[in-house]
Each structure stands twice: as structure tokens, then as C-alpha cells.
Design a protein around this motif. Structure first.
Motif, PDB file in Angstrom:
ATOM      1  N   THR A 256       0.930  -1.252  -0.088  1.00 39.72           N
ATOM      2  CA  THR A 256      -0.024   0.097  -0.063  1.00 39.72           C
ATOM      3  C   THR A 256       0.831   1.344  -0.016  1.00 39.72           C
ATOM      4  OG1 THR A 256      -0.117  -0.051   2.475  1.00 39.72           O
ATOM      5  CG2 THR A 256      -1.785  -1.126   1.345  1.00 39.72           C
ATOM      6  N   ALA A 257       2.205   1.101   0.578  1.00 41.52           N
ATOM      7  CA  ALA A 257       2.859   2.681   0.736  1.00 41.52           C
ATOM      8  C   ALA A 257       3.490   2.718  -0.556  1.00 41.52           C
ATOM      9  CB  ALA A 257       3.919   2.200   1.635  1.00 41.52           C
ATOM     10  N   ARG A 258       3.802   1.640  -1.407  1.00 41.62           N
ATOM     11  CA  ARG A 258       4.309   2.055  -2.875  1.00 41.62           C
ATOM     12  C   ARG A 258       3.101   2.348  -3.632  1.00 41.62           C
ATOM     13  NH1 ARG A 258       7.954  -2.042  -5.345  1.00 41.62           N
ATOM     14  NH2 ARG A 258       8.695  -0.219  -6.706  1.00 41.62           N
ATOM     15  N   LEU A 259       2.245   1.837  -3.590  1.00 47.87           N
ATOM     16  CA  LEU A 259       1.037   2.206  -4.390  1.00 47.87           C
ATOM     17  C   LEU A 259       0.534   3.706  -4.228  1.00 47.87           C
ATOM     18  CD1 LEU A 259      -1.447  -1.185  -4.175  1.00 47.87           C
ATOM     19  CD2 LEU A 259      -0.472  -0.426  -6.119  1.00 47.87           C
ATOM     20  N   ASP A 260       0.468   4.021  -2.827  1.00 43.01           N
ATOM     21  CA  ASP A 260      -0.005   5.403  -2.510  1.00 43.01           C
ATOM     22  C   ASP A 260       1.096   6.388  -3.148  1.00 43.01           C
ATOM     23  OD1 ASP A 260      -2.176   4.735  -1.236  1.00 43.01           O
ATOM     24  OD2 ASP A 260      -1.360   4.529   0.799  1.00 43.01           O
ATOM     25  N   LYS A 261       2.330   5.940  -3.210  1.00 41.38           N
ATOM     26  CA  LYS A 261       3.311   6.847  -3.502  1.00 41.38           C
ATOM     27  C   LYS A 261       3.400   7.036  -5.222  1.00 41.38           C
ATOM     28  CE  LYS A 261       8.357   7.937  -3.168  1.00 41.38           C
ATOM     29  NZ  LYS A 261       9.701   7.455  -2.446  1.00 41.38           N
ATOM     30  N   HIS A 262       3.356   6.003  -5.875  1.00 43.67           N
ATOM     31  CA  HIS A 262       3.466   5.863  -7.007  1.00 43.67           C
ATOM     32  C   HIS A 262       2.496   5.635  -8.101  1.00 43.67           C
ATOM     33  CE1 HIS A 262       7.857   5.744  -6.162  1.00 43.67           C
ATOM     34  NE2 HIS A 262       7.690   4.803  -5.640  1.00 43.67           N
ATOM     35  N   VAL A 263       1.110   5.144  -7.669  1.00 42.07           N
ATOM     36  CA  VAL A 263       0.238   4.710  -8.435  1.00 42.07           C
ATOM     37  C   VAL A 263      -1.055   5.680  -8.144  1.00 42.07           C
ATOM     38  CG1 VAL A 263      -1.327   2.746  -9.230  1.00 42.07           C
ATOM     39  CG2 VAL A 263       0.692   2.369  -8.434  1.00 42.07           C
ATOM     40  N   TRP A 264      -1.545   5.692  -7.096  1.00 38.33           N
ATOM     41  CA  TRP A 264      -2.917   6.249  -6.744  1.00 38.33           C
ATOM     42  C   TRP A 264      -2.728   7.866  -6.776  1.00 38.33           C
ATOM     43  CZ3 TRP A 264      -5.376   2.448  -8.204  1.00 38.33           C
ATOM     44  CH2 TRP A 264      -5.363   1.241  -7.592  1.00 38.33           C
TER      45      TRP A 264
END
Length: 434
Positions: free
Chosen positions: A262-270
Motif C-alpha cells: 500500500t505504501a508504494r501504491l500510494d506513492k507511485h500509483v494512486w
């Protein structure tokens, strides 16, 4: 086609029939829709357990039931961080209607149909049993098939934000027109589009059925501009699983973002924070998609010595280990690779940290008329901002990657992917048109 960055040069519980139907579904002829048949919501529910998802709509590690259903509702659209399925049918559409209300109704109709198909249910009142004088609501080729983890993901292209529907002032700054990269040979007939639908499933017939029904519902209001079938996923959002291989035989997507990270998704995707302010406020919880059709010259590659192949990628072919390392997931030492190696050029450390989530698929579309296979990679890249993701990485690759001698980008699309559908009162793109 990278195994390094996430870029490339190249439910809920089972829903009962009554829950899916709703308390008062309209009759078959009470509302006109589905391309001429009744806009009805009743149909027999198909079986199949659901894939476990967390509260954010991202994939968990429990994907053992490959015939199950993936939750359609959530803060983000399924089909992005979801565990990557085996098959793809991607379609780009041109909007033919000039009526804003008609487009909005189509998006609502599409949403209701997508809800049902992802559960393994028929569209409307189904493929048979209705009035013999009218076409059925569902085309019927998925009857008896499980949901097969079908996900349907919609995106809006830059061309939708013109003067037709009053959306010009709502085009996000991040929804840019992609630049022409060195080596591009893009076919306009296989590029662009006002809307896109990405259908992913473990059964190809389920994915094709979904796109076919949405195209049928949209007849007269939208028209398919181009489409692409894909097989053999070339990336994974479940890193504990075996890394898939591309058609050059190399493991692909080793460092892809995990659907549970979730941390990388929040940083790079969403899309969130300042990126979801002003004209882009409707994109909060969404993402940006770049789709590229990449032709792979496999006949030339297949005559290339193994040592050269490994130098080109910067990884060994058997294990997928980076140069000088023993295991696939060992941290690469970039200076040990040739300066023009694909992995080295695609790595975040070579691109100021640029990172994207990829969902690539192989394709083979017959021959090119010259005795060669028309084959390659259909590359799908999701990111928070294309200007900080795909564009800088592809610029680096297009300029220097030695892999360019074996591939060519021949199709392209850029789309704003809105947030997920929250509940049965919500619909694709509601925030954009509100």
C-alpha cells in the motif's frame, strides 16, 4: 519490456441472486437500453467463490480460487493492483454521440453491466427466455463459465476533453499528450481513443464476452476504434509467485509493485494530495494509464547469441539474476551492466526514482505478410503522474536501449482512470460529470 522498473520499452462474499437483482428490477421493456433490449437487472447468479481483497480494493495473496469473482466496488478500480490474470481483451472507443446526457446514461449502463459480468452473471435478463421478437440482453457465449476473476477497468482519453461534453476545463494537467519518442512508428488506427476498457480474466472467452457486451450496449453511441487480445501475462502484482517471462524468454517485472504494498501504491500509483486538486479533483483515488503496442522482432532475436541476449537485458536468462548476482531478486549493481543494458536504463536509480506499476501481456496476431510473426508485448503502465513515470523512463530507453534493435512501438494510448465505483448507486466517471 523491463524486469527492473515497472516500465517497459517494449470480495467481498458471494452475492445472492436477490442481492444482485435488487428489490425492484424494472421489466424487460420498461426501460430501453443494452443496445435495444430492456435495461433489466434480473438474472440467475453464477457460482464461484470470491477472491480475497483488502479494504482498499487491492489484491491480497489469497488468489488460489482462479475461478472466483473479484470485487467490483471499492475506492480504486479493480484491474490495476489486482493480482494479474492470464488473459486480456483491451478496447479503445470513439464516442459518436454528441449528447452529454446520452454519454452519462451509457456510463451508467456500462457500470451496471460490468457489476453483473464480474460476478459471472448475465447482462440484463440474460441470453435466452425473453421475447422472441427482440434480441437477448446478453450475447451468451459465457453461459456456464465461472467469473474467472474478471476485472473491467475504464479510462478516459485526452480527446474526450474537448468541447463536446463540457469537460474541457476538467482535463487534469497530468493527462498529457505523449511526446513522440525516438523510434516510434505509431499506427493512428491503433492509437488514441476517447474511452478505453481493459478486461482481464483467467478465461479468454470471459474477457472477450465482457468487451463484446459493452460494445453492444454502446452501439450507436460509441464505436470500437481498436482492440487488442493478450495472453501470457508478462508481469505480476504478486511477487511471491513465479515471475512470468516475455516472448524473448526473459523474466519480466521482477521489481513490479506488489498489490499488497500500500505504501508504494500510494506513492507511485494512486492520485491523491495536490495531484487531486482543482481540475483533477475527480481523479482522487484514480490513476493514469499508458498503453503501448510493442512489436517484437522475434526472428532476429532468435538468431542472437545467448551471451548477447543476457547483455542486452542485464540479467541471466535462466534465473533472472542481475549481472554479477546469483538470484533474481538480488539488488542489481548497475555499473556492472553495459551502459546500454535495458535493466540499467529502466531502473529507478537511473530515472530519478521514476516507478510505475505494469500489467503487460504477450500477443500474436498472425503474420505481417512477409513471413514473420506479428507478435509482441501489449504494455500497460499505471502511475500517479505520467510526467514523472512513463515519460522520463521511456525517454531514456528510446534514446539508448540496445533492445531497440529488436522492438518497435507501433501503437499507443493515454487514459485517465477514475477512482472505483463505491456502491450500487455510483457509476463510472460520476465525479467527472457531476
Amino acid at each position: 519490456m523491463t524486469s527492473e522498473n515497472t516500465t517497459s520499452n517494449t470480495p467481498d462474499e458471494n452475492v445472492s441472486e436477490n442481492e444482485a437483482r435488487g428489490s425492484a428490477a424494472p421489466s424487460r421493456r420498461s426501460v430501453i437500453g443494452w443496445g435495444g433490449a430492456g435495461l433489466a437487472l434480473g438474472a440467475a447468479a453464477a457460482g464461484g467463490a470470491a477472491v480475497a481483497l483488502n479494504g482498499r480494493g487491492d489484491a491480497t495473496e489469497n488468489v488460489a480460487d482462479m475461478g472466483g469473482a473479484v470485487a467490483f466496488h471499492g475506492p480504486h478500480q479493480a484491474g490495476i493492483a489486482t493480482a494479474v490474470q492470464d488473459r486480456l481483451h483491451f478496447a479503445s472507443f470513439d464516442v459518436k454521440t454528441k449528447d452529454r446526457a446520452e454519454l452519462i446514461q451509457l456510463l451508467k449502463d456500462w457500470t451496471r453491466a460490468a457489476e453483473r459480468m464480474t460476478l459471472g452473471q448475465e447482462v440484463g435478463e440474460g441470453a435466452y427466455g425473453g421475447l422472441p421478437e427482440a434480441p437477448p440482453d446478453d450475447t451468451g457465449e459465457a453461459l456456464g463459465l465461472k467469473p474467472s476473476r474478471l476485472t473491467l477497468t475504464i479510462g478516459f482519453g485526452p480527446s474526450l476533453f474537448d468541447d463536446r461534453f463540457g469537460l474541457k476545463d476538467r482535463r487534469p494537467e497530468a493527462l498529457v499528450d505523449l511526446p513522440k519518442f525516438p523510434g516510434d512508428n505509431l499506427d493512428k488506427a491503433r492509437s488514441g481513443g476517447d474511452l478505453c476498457i481493459q478486461a482481464c480474466a483467467d478465461d479468454p472467452q470471459v474477457a472477450v464476452h465482457a468487451i463484446r457486451n459493452l460494445a453492444r450496449i454502446g452501439f450507436g453511441k460509441v464505436a470500437v476504434r481498436w482492440s487488442q487480445l493478450g495472453f501470457g501475462k508478462t508481469s505480476s502484482t504478486t511477487p511471491d509467485a513465479q515471475t512470468p517471462r516475455n516472448l524473448f524468454g526473459f523474466k519480466d517485472g521482477t521489481r513490479n509493485i506488489a498489490g499488497t504494498d500500500t505504501a508504494r501504491l500510494d506513492k507511485h500509483v494512486w492520485v491523491s494530495g495536490k495531484a487531486a486538486e482543482g481540475p483533477a479533483a475527480w481523479m482522487a483515488g484514480g490513476s493514469y494509464l499508458v498503453a503501448r503496442r510493442i512489436r517484437m522482432n522475434v526472428e532476429i532475436w532468435d538468431r542472437t547469441p545467448l551471451g548477447d541476449q543476457e547483455d542486452i537485458f542485464g540479467r541471466d536468462k535462466k534465473e533472472g539474476a542481475p549481472v554479477g548476482k546469483a538470484k533474481e531478486h538480488d539488488e542489481p549493481f548497475l555499473p556492472a551492466m553495459k551502459p546500454e543494458a535495458h535493466v540499467r536504463l529502466a531502473h529507478p536509480d537511473s530515472n530519478h526514482g521514476a516507478t510505475i506499476l505494469r500489467r503487460g501481456y504477450s500477443f500474436t496476431d498472425g503474420t505481417d505478410g512477409l513471413g514473420r510473426l506479428e507478435t509482441g508485448l501489449f504494455f500497460l503502465a499505471y502511475q500517479r503522474d505520467v510526467r514523472k513515470g512513463f515519460i522520463p523512463v521511456q525517454t531514456s530507453l528510446a534514446r539508448a536501449d540496445v533492445l531497440n534493435e529488436y522492438i518497435q512501438h507501433v501503437g499507443s494510448g493515454m487514459f485517465a482512470v477514475p477512482p472505483g465505483v463505491r456502491d450500487k448507486d455510483d457509476w463510472w466517471g460520476r465525479a467527472l460529470f457531476s
